[in-house]
Design an enzyme around this catalytic site. Structure first.
Site, mmCIF file in Angstrom:
data_model
loop_
_atom_site.group_PDB
_atom_site.id
_atom_site.type_symbol
_atom_site.label_atom_id
_atom_site.label_comp_id
_atom_site.label_asym_id
_atom_site.label_seq_id
_atom_site.Cartn_x
_atom_site.Cartn_y
_atom_site.Cartn_z
ATOM 1 N N GLU B 54 -26.796 -25.265 15.188
ATOM 2 C CA GLU B 54 -26.407 -26.549 15.993
ATOM 3 C C GLU B 54 -26.676 -27.768 15.506
ATOM 4 O O GLU B 54 -26.057 -28.832 15.918
ATOM 5 C CB GLU B 54 -26.997 -26.350 17.575
ATOM 6 C CG GLU B 54 -26.248 -24.962 18.134
ATOM 7 C CD GLU B 54 -27.218 -23.852 18.031
ATOM 8 O OE1 GLU B 54 -28.165 -23.867 17.127
ATOM 9 O OE2 GLU B 54 -26.762 -22.867 18.511
ATOM 10 N N PHE B 116 -32.300 -17.079 31.846
ATOM 11 C CA PHE B 116 -31.805 -16.997 30.391
ATOM 12 C C PHE B 116 -31.051 -18.030 29.773
ATOM 13 O O PHE B 116 -30.304 -18.459 30.072
ATOM 14 C CB PHE B 116 -31.290 -15.650 30.154
ATOM 15 C CG PHE B 116 -31.083 -15.391 28.838
ATOM 16 C CD1 PHE B 116 -32.027 -15.174 27.965
ATOM 17 C CD2 PHE B 116 -29.759 -15.423 28.240
ATOM 18 C CE1 PHE B 116 -31.996 -14.795 26.486
ATOM 19 C CE2 PHE B 116 -29.533 -15.171 26.839
ATOM 20 C CZ PHE B 116 -30.786 -14.954 26.183
ATOM 21 N N GLN B 117 -31.808 -18.637 28.672
ATOM 22 C CA GLN B 117 -31.196 -19.695 27.971
ATOM 23 C C GLN B 117 -30.834 -20.965 28.906
ATOM 24 O O GLN B 117 -30.092 -21.871 28.594
ATOM 25 C CB GLN B 117 -29.714 -19.234 27.266
ATOM 26 C CG GLN B 117 -30.168 -18.211 26.216
ATOM 27 C CD GLN B 117 -29.091 -18.377 25.070
ATOM 28 O OE1 GLN B 117 -27.983 -18.347 25.500
ATOM 29 N NE2 GLN B 117 -29.439 -17.875 23.828
ATOM 30 N N LYS B 166 -21.679 -22.850 33.573
ATOM 31 C CA LYS B 166 -20.864 -21.726 33.320
ATOM 32 C C LYS B 166 -19.858 -21.623 34.561
ATOM 33 O O LYS B 166 -18.523 -21.433 34.008
ATOM 34 C CB LYS B 166 -21.639 -20.385 33.176
ATOM 35 C CG LYS B 166 -20.568 -19.296 32.443
ATOM 36 C CD LYS B 166 -21.571 -18.267 31.948
ATOM 37 C CE LYS B 166 -20.323 -17.207 31.076
ATOM 38 N NZ LYS B 166 -20.996 -16.085 30.550
ATOM 39 N N MET B 488 -41.119 -39.371 -1.089
ATOM 40 C CA MET B 488 -41.537 -40.547 -0.508
ATOM 41 C C MET B 488 -42.916 -40.174 -0.208
ATOM 42 O O MET B 488 -43.641 -40.990 -0.071
ATOM 43 C CB MET B 488 -40.574 -40.744 0.529
ATOM 44 C CG MET B 488 -40.932 -42.367 1.133
ATOM 45 S SD MET B 488 -40.757 -43.674 -0.134
ATOM 46 C CE MET B 488 -39.118 -44.191 0.191
#
Lengths: 186, 587
Positions: B54, B116-117, B166, B488
């Protein structure tokens, strides 16, 4: 650390009156902005404004943590913030404060004066067609006053929300008096 | 459009709203809570690019926005997908990139139950978005989408996130597409100032004409405002030198005689020193970042400041301006140009700046960008690789950088002559930005050749998106400068930590970048000697049906110069060792 009066007059704090859209999470946005930018809040009170889709947040801020100008500009970047006013620090007491501007022609004015007397409220300003009144005290008392005022046209209404400090014993209260405060701290 | 009685699901409304907003590409990855939105996508004209992580979706949306000027859209599910989107959101917020993030959320009845999630997406992303919104009813979706695109693209651009439970996606609603007035009315506190204050404009024009040592300090806001043309007019009519910050590279052509390149920590000596000695800095869409100013109290001590920015909060945040002008950079610059014309017409002449300009060109001549020749058998010089790559490219080539030494070399040694030909992560400094951002740029500008320049540390963070590039047929080219180190960090440890190298060595041979590239469907080329550089680039440029990774084995010890050490005055800039003898000329 001396006791702090959120509406007091010490020089290291400023009062912002922030009109916001009354939406979920708006207080969290304001609070997290202050946290993220390292601005300190002395006190914060939120209540719906005269337009119920909006709320007023009164924030007493620590000017030693950041310039007031930056706080105002950063706050105004929040999309839900509609208007910001910097209020002059002024004397007030703890608990709760109601400010209301009521439309009143000369005929109605005396009725409002009567109401103010009964509630031991104050008239802060008189205009040609409106008066601005204030009442300090327990929130319940403010509710009653507001209800009665409502029969007149309320132009603007602001309640600070509850601001409370634990009661002190007499000795502690004396200690708590800040010599820099010009106003009463009853 | 549709009649008021059209019924559809929230998910259908979402996709329809995105189509109404002219979205042509979504970068995303489906999962549980966002599933309903993926169903109507099958019938949509919108292209969906399926990413491998993602974070990649977010950076692709940014790369797309950088080069097209249109908001990039990333759509992912709830919980871990939303948290994976946090880095690109913050990156877009820091660099003012218009972007709309769409996340799934658990059903409204489950919110707050640690389902969940589930995560508090709007809470987590509050400080890394311009605005975010948890949409609680399907009827609100069209307005929320319109608001999101309006907020992302107007004023100071930035990322906006919509969190969609949802059931809000599944339930039915009556379609209604809000009018402009409805959108404006729903955002009573949002009115970006576009035009500058006339008195301030006039004062700015007067100061510009009066200045004896003026510098145009141009930041990324000028690119956002699409102000390249008017900038050129302002510079040419006044003859004032231009410095372009890391976020503004390309807004003014590097081959223009007035261009001094990038100022700041790794800026050119001419750019940094001109700002230090200036009596007037005309800051256009720049924000006085600490990488520009060095030690603040020693920054440009004699300069008055004109500060043009659309964000009022930038005025006085770092350096107090003498003339603050809040407004759109393009409109305000146009107004300043007109005000200068008016003053000139009324007989006011510009101060003589020829002595100043000869000082500036003296710095350019004495302190050009330079690096040592590669010693035989040692690694390639990264600057050489980039110069060769630039020589084989056109002005239209889009260069997309990661973060670190390679980014600074790219910004310094590439010649940018076109706006929107440079994409990088400036404010947040997000390692791993370049591969996904390059893919997003290519998706937005399929006609353009897109080169990612990356370091080996960055590449290992997000290289898997090259699989996306292959499968989705979005071919990009990667110049991988492999010096086997977090370069760096290594440079800082060498210079400021007594060469005590702590946890900076990666590996030269592992991974095998050629095999890795090939396994992802790309062509892999390894370059180890200077003679191979040109032919490898030529080969890469000839392959257009798939991505190419050219691994340049570069010198681990090469450092970025010039350099102003952190927290030090820009007067104490470290020049390339070969130029140390000329230090006195900096005064």
């Amino acid at each position: 650390m001396t006791a702090f009066n959120p509406h007091g007059t010490s020089l290291n704090h400023g009062i912002l009156s922030v009109l916001v859209q009354n939406r979920p999470g708006v207080l969290a946005r304001v609070a997290s902005l202050f946290a993220r930018r390292g601005y300190n809040i002395f006190s914060l009170a939120v209540a719906p404004a005269e337009d119920e889709t909006q709320s007023r947040i009164t924030i007493v801020v620590d000017l030693e943590s950041a310039p007031l100008e930056q706080m105002v500009k950063q706050l105004f970047k929040l999309v839900d913030v509609v208007k910001i006013s910097e209020l002059d620090p002024r004397r007030s007491i703890e608990r709760e404060l109601l400010l209301a501007t009521v439309r009143a022609d000369t005929g109605q004015r005396s009725e409002i004066v009567e109401l103010v007397k009964i509630f031991e409220a104050k008239i802060l300003a008189v205009g040609s067609d409106a008066v601005t009144v204030s009442l300090e005290g327990h929130p319940d008392k403010l509710d009653d006053f507001e209800e009665l005022l409502d029969s007149y046209a309320i132009v603007e209404l602001q309640r600070t929300g509850r601001v409370a400090l634990p009661k002190l014993d007499r000795a502690a209260r004396l200690r708590a008096v800040n010599p820099n405060q010009k106003g009463k701290v009853s | 459009m549709s009649t008021a009685s059209t019924r559809m699901t929230g998910a259908q409304a979402l996709i329809k709203a995105l189509e109404m907003e002219q979205v042509d590409t979504i970068f995303g990855l489906p999962g549980g809570c966002i599933l309903p939105a993926y169903d109507p996508l099958l019938e949509s004209s919108i292209r969906h690019v399926l990413v491998r992580h993602e974070q990649g979706a977010g950076h692709m949306a940014e790369g797309y926005a950088h080069v097209t000027g249109r908001p990039g859209v990333a759509m992912v599910t709830s919980g871990p997908a939303a948290t994976n989107l946090v880095t690109p959101l913050m990156d877009a917020y820091m660099d003012s990139i218009p972007m709309v993030g769409i996340t799934g959320q658990v059903g409204t009845s489950a919110i707050g139950s640690d389902a969940f999630q589930e995560c508090d997406t709007v809470g987590i992303t509050r400080s890394c978005t311009k605005h975010n919104e948890l949409v609680m009813t399907p009827d609100d979706i069209p307005l929320a989408v319109r608001q999101a695109f309006h907020l992302a693209t107007t004023g100071r651009p930035g990322p906006v996130l919509l969190d969609l439970p949802k059931d809000v996606l599944q339930n039915e609603m009556t379609w209604h597409w809000p009018t402009d007035d409805e959108v404006a009315g729903s955002l009573p506190g949002y009115r970006p100032t576009m035009k500058g204050h006339p008195r301030m404009i006039k004062e700015a024009a007067r100061m510009i004409l009066a200045a004896e040592r003026p510098v145009l300090y141009v930041g990324g806001g000028m690119l956002k405002a699409r102000a390249a043309e008017i900038l050129r007019e302002l510079a040419e009519m006044t003859g004032i030198n231009v410095v372009t910050t890391l976020m503004a590279r390309g807004v003014f052509p590097d081959d223009h005689e007035l261009c001094l390149g990038m100022p700041g920590m790794h800026g050119t000596i001419a750019a940094t020193t001109a700002m230090q000695r200036a009596d007037l800095l005309i800051a256009l869409g720049a924000r006085f970042d600490d990488r520009i100013t060095g030690r603040l109290d020693a920054f440009a001590p004699d300069a008055k400041i004109i500060h043009v920015d659309i964000d009022p909060a930038e005025q006085g945040k770092v350096r107090r301006p003498d003339v603050p002008i809040v407004g759109d950079c393009r409109l305000v610059t146009e107004e300043i140009v007109q005000a200068i014309r008016d003053l000139t017409a009324s007989g006011i002449e510009q101060a003589d700046i020829t002595a100043w300009k000869s000082r500036v060109s003296g710095w350019q001549e004495i302190f050009p960008l330079t690096y040592d020749e590669a010693s035989p058998g040692a690694g390639l010089k990264p600057q050489y690789c980039l110069e060769e790559l630039r020589a084989a490219s056109t002005d239209e080539t889009i260069l997309v950088s990661g973060v670190g030494q390679h980014q600074m070399w790219a910004s310094l040694h590439w010649k940018f002559n076109q706006p929107y030909s440079w994409v990088n992560s400036g404010g947040l400094g997000t390692m791993g930005f370049s591969i996904p951002a390059a893919i997003g740029a290519k998706a937005g500008r399929p006609d353009a050749t897109v080169w990612a320049v990356d370091g080996d540390g960055c590449f290992q963070m997000t290289a898997q998106e090259l699989v996306t590039a292959t499968v989705e047929r979005i071919p990009v080219k990667v110049a991988l400068l492999n010096n086997s180190y977090l370069g760096m960090v290594r440079q800082w440890q060498e210079m400021f930590y007594d060469e005590r190298y702590s946890e900076v060595y990666l590996s030269t041979e592992t991974p095998d970048y050629v095999k890795w590239a090939e396994s992802m469907g790309c062509v892999g080329i390894r370059v180890e000697s200077p003679e191979e550089v040109g032919p490898a680039i030529e080969k890469a440029n000839s392959i257009n049906d798939r991505s190419v990774v050219v691994e340049f084995r570069t010198d681990s010890e090469e450092k970025v110069f010039p350099m102003v050490p952190a927290g030090v005055s820009n007067d104490e800039v470290l020049v390339h060792p070969s130029q140390e003898q000329f230090r006195a000329q900096l005064g």
